[in-house]
Scaffold this motif. Structure first.
Motif, PDB file in Angstrom:
ATOM      1  N   GLY A 226       0.793  -1.226   0.000  1.00 33.12           N
ATOM      2  CA  GLY A 226       0.000   0.000   0.000  1.00 33.12           C
ATOM      3  C   GLY A 226       0.822   1.272   0.000  1.00 33.12           C
ATOM      4  N   HIS A 227       2.044   1.210   0.523  1.00 29.76           N
ATOM      5  CA  HIS A 227       2.906   2.390   0.552  1.00 29.76           C
ATOM      6  C   HIS A 227       3.711   2.534  -0.737  1.00 29.76           C
ATOM      7  CE1 HIS A 227       5.478  -0.950   1.558  1.00 29.76           C
ATOM      8  NE2 HIS A 227       6.560  -0.188   1.485  1.00 29.76           N
ATOM      9  N   VAL A 228       3.654   1.514  -1.598  1.00 28.01           N
ATOM     10  CA  VAL A 228       4.434   1.510  -2.836  1.00 28.01           C
ATOM     11  C   VAL A 228       3.547   1.699  -4.061  1.00 28.01           C
ATOM     12  CG1 VAL A 228       5.946   0.124  -4.318  1.00 28.01           C
ATOM     13  CG2 VAL A 228       6.207   0.039  -1.829  1.00 28.01           C
ATOM     14  N   LEU A 229       2.419   1.011  -4.077  1.00 33.76           N
ATOM     15  CA  LEU A 229       1.523   1.017  -5.229  1.00 33.76           C
ATOM     16  C   LEU A 229       0.099   1.218  -4.733  1.00 33.76           C
ATOM     17  CD1 LEU A 229       1.125   0.497  -8.305  1.00 33.76           C
ATOM     18  CD2 LEU A 229       0.923  -1.945  -7.752  1.00 33.76           C
ATOM     19  N   PHE A 230      -0.525   2.315  -5.120  1.00 34.92           N
ATOM     20  CA  PHE A 230      -1.860   2.627  -4.609  1.00 34.92           C
ATOM     21  C   PHE A 230      -2.633   3.456  -5.621  1.00 34.92           C
ATOM     22  CE2 PHE A 230       1.272   5.638  -3.055  1.00 34.92           C
ATOM     23  CZ  PHE A 230       0.737   6.867  -3.413  1.00 34.92           C
ATOM     24  N   ALA A 231      -3.956   3.438  -5.479  1.00 34.28           N
ATOM     25  CA  ALA A 231      -4.837   4.190  -6.376  1.00 34.28           C
ATOM     26  C   ALA A 231      -5.234   5.510  -5.734  1.00 34.28           C
ATOM     27  CB  ALA A 231      -6.086   3.366  -6.688  1.00 34.28           C
ATOM     28  N   SER A 232      -5.359   6.533  -6.549  1.00 33.38           N
ATOM     29  CA  SER A 232      -5.844   7.832  -6.086  1.00 33.38           C
ATOM     30  C   SER A 232      -6.687   8.447  -7.193  1.00 33.38           C
ATOM     31  CB  SER A 232      -4.682   8.762  -5.721  1.00 33.38           C
ATOM     32  OG  SER A 232      -3.887   9.026  -6.864  1.00 33.38           O
ATOM     33  N   LYS A 233      -7.514   9.406  -6.819  1.00 31.83           N
ATOM     34  CA  LYS A 233      -8.371  10.068  -7.798  1.00 31.83           C
ATOM     35  C   LYS A 233      -7.871  11.487  -8.057  1.00 31.83           C
ATOM     36  CE  LYS A 233     -12.650   7.581  -6.639  1.00 31.83           C
ATOM     37  NZ  LYS A 233     -14.065   7.728  -6.217  1.00 31.83           N
ATOM     38  N   PRO A 234      -8.077  11.990  -9.280  1.00 27.69           N
ATOM     39  CA  PRO A 234      -7.718  13.390  -9.556  1.00 27.69           C
ATOM     40  C   PRO A 234      -8.546  14.324  -8.689  1.00 27.69           C
ATOM     41  CG  PRO A 234      -8.157  12.188 -11.588  1.00 27.69           C
ATOM     42  CD  PRO A 234      -8.619  11.318 -10.465  1.00 27.69           C
ATOM     43  N   SER A 235      -7.948  15.430  -8.306  1.00 35.62           N
ATOM     44  CA  SER A 235      -8.674  16.433  -7.528  1.00 35.62           C
ATOM     45  C   SER A 235      -8.398  17.805  -8.111  1.00 35.62           C
ATOM     46  CB  SER A 235      -8.247  16.392  -6.057  1.00 35.62           C
ATOM     47  OG  SER A 235      -6.899  16.796  -5.924  1.00 35.62           O
ATOM     48  N   ALA A 236      -9.076  18.790  -7.588  1.00 37.16           N
ATOM     49  CA  ALA A 236      -8.945  20.143  -8.125  1.00 37.16           C
ATOM     50  C   ALA A 236      -7.583  20.751  -7.829  1.00 37.16           C
ATOM     51  CB  ALA A 236     -10.047  21.033  -7.559  1.00 37.16           C
ATOM     52  N   GLY A 237      -6.889  20.237  -6.834  1.00 40.64           N
ATOM     53  CA  GLY A 237      -5.578  20.770  -6.508  1.00 40.64           C
ATOM     54  C   GLY A 237      -5.658  22.023  -5.655  1.00 40.64           C
ATOM     55  N   ALA A 238      -4.524  22.682  -5.497  1.00 42.66           N
ATOM     56  CA  ALA A 238      -4.458  23.875  -4.658  1.00 42.66           C
ATOM     57  C   ALA A 238      -5.257  25.012  -5.281  1.00 42.66           C
ATOM     58  CB  ALA A 238      -3.002  24.301  -4.464  1.00 42.66           C
ATOM     59  N   ALA A 239      -5.882  25.818  -4.446  1.00 39.79           N
ATOM     60  CA  ALA A 239      -6.682  26.932  -4.943  1.00 39.79           C
ATOM     61  C   ALA A 239      -6.783  28.003  -3.868  1.00 39.79           C
ATOM     62  CB  ALA A 239      -8.084  26.456  -5.331  1.00 39.79           C
ATOM     63  N   VAL A 240      -7.080  29.213  -4.304  1.00 36.12           N
ATOM     64  CA  VAL A 240      -7.330  30.317  -3.378  1.00 36.12           C
ATOM     65  C   VAL A 240      -8.835  30.413  -3.164  1.00 36.12           C
ATOM     66  CG1 VAL A 240      -7.166  32.801  -3.004  1.00 36.12           C
ATOM     67  CG2 VAL A 240      -5.286  31.576  -4.129  1.00 36.12           C
ATOM     68  N   LEU A 241      -9.273  30.314  -1.930  1.00 35.33           N
ATOM     69  CA  LEU A 241     -10.695  30.396  -1.606  1.00 35.33           C
ATOM     70  C   LEU A 241     -11.008  31.770  -1.026  1.00 35.33           C
ATOM     71  CD1 LEU A 241     -11.281  26.908   0.074  1.00 35.33           C
ATOM     72  CD2 LEU A 241     -11.626  27.558  -2.315  1.00 35.33           C
ATOM     73  N   GLN A 242     -12.012  32.408  -1.579  1.00 35.74           N
ATOM     74  CA  GLN A 242     -12.451  33.696  -1.071  1.00 35.74           C
ATOM     75  C   GLN A 242     -13.447  33.468   0.061  1.00 35.74           C
ATOM     76  OE1 GLN A 242     -11.183  36.554  -1.983  1.00 35.74           O
ATOM     77  NE2 GLN A 242      -9.919  35.703  -3.632  1.00 35.74           N
ATOM     78  N   VAL A 243     -13.034  33.713   1.286  1.00 40.92           N
ATOM     79  CA  VAL A 243     -13.887  33.452   2.446  1.00 40.92           C
ATOM     80  C   VAL A 243     -15.208  34.208   2.379  1.00 40.92           C
ATOM     81  CG1 VAL A 243     -14.060  33.599   4.966  1.00 40.92           C
ATOM     82  CG2 VAL A 243     -11.923  32.860   3.889  1.00 40.92           C
ATOM     83  N   PRO A 244     -15.219  35.483   1.992  1.00 37.91           N
ATOM     84  CA  PRO A 244     -16.516  36.182   1.903  1.00 37.91           C
ATOM     85  C   PRO A 244     -17.495  35.478   0.970  1.00 37.91           C
ATOM     86  CG  PRO A 244     -14.725  37.743   1.837  1.00 37.91           C
ATOM     87  CD  PRO A 244     -14.099  36.384   1.731  1.00 37.91           C
ATOM     88  N   ASP A 245     -16.990  34.929  -0.147  1.00 41.43           N
ATOM     89  CA  ASP A 245     -17.859  34.224  -1.082  1.00 41.43           C
ATOM     90  C   ASP A 245     -18.451  32.979  -0.437  1.00 41.43           C
ATOM     91  OD1 ASP A 245     -15.809  34.911  -4.007  1.00 41.43           O
ATOM     92  OD2 ASP A 245     -17.284  36.133  -2.942  1.00 41.43           O
ATOM     93  N   LEU A 246     -17.644  32.281   0.360  1.00 45.70           N
ATOM     94  CA  LEU A 246     -18.136  31.075   1.011  1.00 45.70           C
ATOM     95  C   LEU A 246     -19.218  31.401   2.033  1.00 45.70           C
ATOM     96  CD1 LEU A 246     -14.797  29.124   1.609  1.00 45.70           C
ATOM     97  CD2 LEU A 246     -16.544  28.640  -0.095  1.00 45.70           C
ATOM     98  N   LEU A 247     -19.059  32.524   2.702  1.00 46.48           N
ATOM     99  CA  LEU A 247     -20.020  32.909   3.733  1.00 46.48           C
ATOM    100  C   LEU A 247     -21.243  33.599   3.150  1.00 46.48           C
ATOM    101  CD1 LEU A 247     -17.562  34.298   6.443  1.00 46.48           C
ATOM    102  CD2 LEU A 247     -18.630  32.040   6.344  1.00 46.48           C
ATOM    103  N   GLY A 248     -21.098  34.050   1.896  1.00 47.03           N
ATOM    104  CA  GLY A 248     -22.217  34.732   1.262  1.00 47.03           C
ATOM    105  C   GLY A 248     -22.437  36.132   1.777  1.00 47.03           C
TER     106      GLY A 248
END
Length: 251
Positions: A226-248
């Motif tokens: 498991g530490h040598v060969l494992f499956a993973s899924k693509p993700s959006a990666g690093a991003a900048v989140l605007q907190v005001p937008d999240l809070l509305g």
């Protein structure tokens, strides 16, 4: 790794001068190949996508000797890299190797950047991998295959073991495969349909890991990898989140 840093800087400087850059400004301003994109755009009508064309037109094949580079730049490389002990060691290694393969290194950088753009463009064409997924995944896999070939042949940052692992992955059903890792490889990433992940990993154990275990080239537990060969899924990666937008609401 440090050799490629120096080679890419030298390639960028020579390319900039060949495109009409004034030598003193090139020596002070050009650090990486991206710095040459404005000059490429002016001459060829494009930036990254025209980089390979510019490289083939203005950097010759084969090795550049240190004396040839100094003649083009109009300064000694010892002076250019003065105070940088690692780069000075790289220069000595380059002299022992007979020079630097500047066209190969620059071609890889520009073509790899273009592959990334094309890869992203395919990912952006739909919100779901399920939409036309077979053709899209094959196209993405092809970019990964081309990337590894370039890493191996042009940038020369692969090794026989990684090349063999990529070949084993392809024969085991991967749609695409390439080396990856911080700075200088060391790992591989494979593109596989989620439904095929477990059979793929099982096949890879049989085609790559088990024979090397038997030959004494690897020491891994085939039943606990498991530490040598494992499956993973693509993700959006690093991003900048605007907190005001999240809070509305406004901050």
């Amino acid at each position: 790794y440090n050799m490629r840093v120096v080679e890419c800087k030298l390639a960028a400087m020579i390319l900039a001068i060949s495109l009409g850059g004034e030598k003193s400004r090139v020596l002070s301003d050009i650090k990486i190949l991206k710095d040459v994109e404005p000059a490429i755009a002016e001459r060829f009508g494009g930036g990254t996508e025209k980089g390979a064309e510019a490289v083939k037109a203005h950097l010759h094949e084969g090795r550049y000797t240190l004396e040839e580079i100094e003649g083009i730049l109009g300064t000694s490389l010892q002076k250019l890299f003065e105070g940088n002990a690692m780069s000075l060691k790289v220069l000595e290694a380059g002299r022992e190797d007979g020079g630097f393969l500047l066209q190969n290194r620059a071609l890889h950088v520009f073509e790899e950047a273009q592959r990334v753009r094309q890869f992203k463009a395919i990912c952006d064409t739909s919100s779901s991998c399920a939409e036309g997924s077979d053709d899209k995944l094959r196209a993405l896999g092809s970019f990964m295959d081309d990337s590894h070939a370039s890493c191996s042949n042009l940038f020369e940052c692969s090794c026989p073991e990684l090349n063999q692992l990529v070949e084993a992955a392809k024969s085991s059903g991967a749609l695409g495969a390439r080396l990856t890792g911080a700075g200088w490889g060391g790992c591989c990433v494979f593109l596989v349909q989620e439904s095929h992940a477990e059979p793929f990993m099982s096949a890879l154990k049989d085609t790559y890991y088990a024979p090397r275990m038997k030959a004494g080239l690897l020491q891994v537990d085939l039943d606990n990898m498991g530490h040598v060969l494992f499956a993973s899924k693509p993700s959006a990666g690093a991003a900048v989140l605007q907190v005001p937008d999240l809070l509305g609401s406004a901050p």
